[in-house]
Design a protein around this motif. Structure first.
Motif, PDB file in Angstrom:
ATOM      1  N   TYR A  43      84.111  76.856  57.887  1.00 10.31           N
ATOM      2  CA  TYR A  43      85.317  76.964  57.065  1.00 10.31           C
ATOM      3  C   TYR A  43      85.073  76.563  55.607  1.00 10.31           C
ATOM      4  N   GLN A  44      83.815  76.637  55.179  1.00  7.42           N
ATOM      5  CA  GLN A  44      83.449  76.262  53.812  1.00  7.42           C
ATOM      6  C   GLN A  44      84.247  77.076  52.779  1.00  7.42           C
ATOM      7  N   GLU A  45      84.369  78.380  53.013  1.00  3.68           N
ATOM      8  CA  GLU A  45      85.063  79.225  52.037  1.00  3.68           C
ATOM      9  C   GLU A  45      86.558  78.907  51.999  1.00  3.68           C
ATOM     10  N   VAL A  46      87.154  78.712  53.167  1.00  4.53           N
ATOM     11  CA  VAL A  46      88.569  78.345  53.223  1.00  4.53           C
ATOM     12  C   VAL A  46      88.791  77.022  52.495  1.00  4.53           C
ATOM     13  N   ALA A  47      87.908  76.060  52.759  1.00  4.47           N
ATOM     14  CA  ALA A  47      88.032  74.758  52.107  1.00  4.47           C
ATOM     15  C   ALA A  47      87.916  74.886  50.596  1.00  4.47           C
ATOM     16  N   GLY A  48      87.039  75.778  50.131  1.00  2.00           N
ATOM     17  CA  GLY A  48      86.892  75.981  48.697  1.00  2.00           C
ATOM     18  C   GLY A  48      88.145  76.548  48.056  1.00  2.00           C
ATOM     19  N   VAL A  49      88.781  77.489  48.751  1.00  2.00           N
ATOM     20  CA  VAL A  49      90.029  78.069  48.239  1.00  2.00           C
ATOM     21  C   VAL A  49      91.120  77.009  48.169  1.00  2.00           C
ATOM     22  N   LEU A  50      91.258  76.229  49.235  1.00  2.00           N
ATOM     23  CA  LEU A  50      92.295  75.200  49.260  1.00  2.00           C
ATOM     24  C   LEU A  50      91.994  74.097  48.250  1.00  2.00           C
ATOM     25  N   GLY A  51      90.726  73.774  48.091  1.00  2.00           N
ATOM     26  CA  GLY A  51      90.356  72.778  47.094  1.00  2.00           C
ATOM     27  C   GLY A  51      90.691  73.230  45.685  1.00  2.00           C
ATOM     28  N   ALA A  52      90.418  74.497  45.374  1.00  2.15           N
ATOM     29  CA  ALA A  52      90.760  75.038  44.057  1.00  2.15           C
ATOM     30  C   ALA A  52      92.269  75.065  43.851  1.00  2.15           C
ATOM     31  N   HIS A  53      93.007  75.077  44.949  1.00  9.69           N
ATOM     32  CA  HIS A  53      94.464  75.093  44.898  1.00  9.69           C
ATOM     33  C   HIS A  53      95.045  73.683  44.805  1.00  9.69           C
ATOM     34  N   GLY A  54      94.167  72.660  44.950  1.00 10.24           N
ATOM     35  CA  GLY A  54      94.632  71.287  44.775  1.00 10.24           C
ATOM     36  C   GLY A  54      94.569  70.404  45.993  1.00 10.24           C
ATOM     37  N   ALA A  55      93.885  70.836  47.042  1.00  9.15           N
ATOM     38  CA  ALA A  55      93.856  70.067  48.289  1.00  9.15           C
ATOM     39  C   ALA A  55      92.580  69.259  48.437  1.00  9.15           C
ATOM     40  N   ALA A  56      92.713  68.068  49.005  1.00 11.35           N
ATOM     41  CA  ALA A  56      91.590  67.383  49.639  1.00 11.35           C
ATOM     42  C   ALA A  56      91.578  67.875  51.079  1.00 11.35           C
ATOM     43  N   VAL A  57      90.437  68.375  51.538  1.00  8.24           N
ATOM     44  CA  VAL A  57      90.365  69.093  52.807  1.00  8.24           C
ATOM     45  C   VAL A  57      89.534  68.292  53.810  1.00  8.24           C
ATOM     46  N   TYR A  58      90.069  68.192  55.023  1.00  4.36           N
ATOM     47  CA  TYR A  58      89.394  67.509  56.124  1.00  4.36           C
ATOM     48  C   TYR A  58      89.362  68.431  57.336  1.00  4.36           C
ATOM     49  N   ALA A  59      88.300  68.316  58.142  1.00  5.86           N
ATOM     50  CA  ALA A  59      88.196  69.167  59.330  1.00  5.86           C
ATOM     51  C   ALA A  59      87.266  68.526  60.352  1.00  5.86           C
ATOM     52  N   PRO A  60      87.759  68.247  61.566  1.00  3.74           N
ATOM     53  CA  PRO A  60      86.889  67.713  62.609  1.00  3.74           C
ATOM     54  C   PRO A  60      86.173  68.822  63.366  1.00  3.74           C
ATOM     55  N   ASP A  61      85.005  68.508  63.903  1.00  4.48           N
ATOM     56  CA  ASP A  61      84.423  69.283  64.998  1.00  4.48           C
ATOM     57  C   ASP A  61      85.039  68.722  66.281  1.00  4.48           C
ATOM     58  N   HIS A  62      85.685  69.575  67.073  1.00  3.43           N
ATOM     59  CA  HIS A  62      86.344  69.088  68.285  1.00  3.43           C
ATOM     60  C   HIS A  62      85.328  68.596  69.303  1.00  3.43           C
ATOM     61  N   VAL A  63      85.790  67.845  70.278  1.00  2.00           N
ATOM     62  CA  VAL A  63      84.942  67.400  71.378  1.00  2.00           C
ATOM     63  C   VAL A  63      84.223  68.610  71.976  1.00  2.00           C
ATOM     64  N   GLY A  64      82.916  68.449  72.226  1.00  2.00           N
ATOM     65  CA  GLY A  64      82.129  69.531  72.806  1.00  2.00           C
ATOM     66  C   GLY A  64      81.775  70.633  71.833  1.00  2.00           C
ATOM     67  N   HIS A  65      82.014  70.437  70.565  1.00  2.00           N
ATOM     68  CA  HIS A  65      81.773  71.459  69.549  1.00  2.00           C
ATOM     69  C   HIS A  65      81.024  70.860  68.364  1.00  2.00           C
ATOM     70  N   GLY A  66      80.205  71.683  67.718  1.00  2.00           N
ATOM     71  CA  GLY A  66      79.530  71.290  66.487  1.00  2.00           C
ATOM     72  C   GLY A  66      78.754  70.001  66.633  1.00  2.00           C
ATOM     73  N   GLY A  67      79.021  69.064  65.712  1.00  2.00           N
ATOM     74  CA  GLY A  67      78.294  67.799  65.713  1.00  2.00           C
ATOM     75  C   GLY A  67      78.987  66.682  66.456  1.00  2.00           C
TER      76      GLY A  67
END
Length: 272
Positions: A43-67
């Motif tokens: 979701y790097q691109e989504v986060a970049g769009v929201l950041g440019a719009h003024g957001a601090a962006v957070y996102a977990p990897d759910h249990v059993g996913h990612g890191g």
């Protein structure tokens, strides 16, 4: 926008990896809730769009996913995942007290986000649902009826008309490329019922995004759930249906329009 930071929280089922895209002077918080078999790093691109719009962006990897900890793609209870997402919201609010919070959920993340809004809707300013697993989604029941779950992974071509998206998905070592697992399918079926019976979210502004060629989470089934969640004509629902688009509208060939629709919606609902 600054580089991504990582945090580790004690999740309900073990260590939870949280991605943060910081902002020096944010005007709101955005919490991204990813889908089945993937991870928040997509979701790097989504986060970049929201950041440019003024957001601090957070996102977990759910249990059993990612890191994050846990057997790969096993979710025994989505109520636990909602609690994990709420812990990430607490992390964000502790760093930036008093800011509005927007929840953005894709696919399985849409189911998690819908349930979050039922449990914690008073804490949210807006809810964005992208191709949400909500309403009449037939896949869990169909697979649970089989004696053995077939090893048929998600087709990369079903994600986007952009072939580069499918190629990156297929090559991503953090994406699950195996079969779905019975405990997760049972949790899906249970939580679809829970959300269906859990009531609407009142006047919470909701933006629903969906491709009309979504073969993974077909639009008509999601419509049933979205309209129930938003209380029908009495709710604050904005819908954007994209002709020809597939499942991942944030990675579709028309994503510039998708992002413009998201930021226009947020401009309407966020406090000035």
């Amino acid at each position: 926008m600054a580089d991504t930071r990582e945090h580790t929280l004690p999740g309900t089922k073990g260590a939870l990896l949280v991605h943060e895209w910081p902002h020096t002077r944010p005007r709101y918080l955005a919490l991204l809730v990813h889908g089945y078999g993937e991870h928040a790093g997509r979701y790097q691109e989504v986060a970049g769009v929201l950041g440019a719009h003024g957001a601090a962006v957070y996102a977990p990897d759910h249990v059993g996913h990612g890191g994050s900890a846990g057997e790969r793609v096993v979710v025994e209870d989505f109520e636990d995942v909602v609690s994990d997402v709420h812990a990430v919201a607490d992390l964000a609010r502790a760093a930036h007290p008093g800011l509005p919070l927007v929840l953005v959920g894709h696919s399985m993340g849409g189911l998690i986000s819908a349930r979050y809004a039922q449990r914690h809707g008073a804490e949210l300013t807006a809810l964005v649902l992208s191709g949400p697993v909500i309403g009449a989604w037939e896949l869990p029941g169909r697979l649970l009826a089989l004696e053995e779950i077939p090893d048929t992974p998600i087709s990369p071509a079903a994600l986007s008309r952009d072939p580069a998206v499918g190629a990156a998905y297929a090559a991503d070592p953090l994406v699950w490329h195996g079969p779905m697992k019975r405990p997760t399918l049972e949790a899906f079926a249970r939580t679809l019922r829970t959300v269906a019976e859990g009531g609407d979210v009142g006047g919470l502004p909701v933006l629903w995004l969906h491709g009309d060629d979504d073969r993974l989470v077909p639009l008509p089934g999601s419509r049933v759930g979205v309209e129930r969640l938003t209380g029908g004509a009495g709710g604050d629902l904005t819908e954007r249906i994209y002709p020809g688009a597939r499942h991942e509208v944030f990675l579709e060939t028309n994503r510039a329009q998708v992002f413009a629709d998201v930021t226009a919606f947020l401009d309407r609902v966020l406090p000035r």
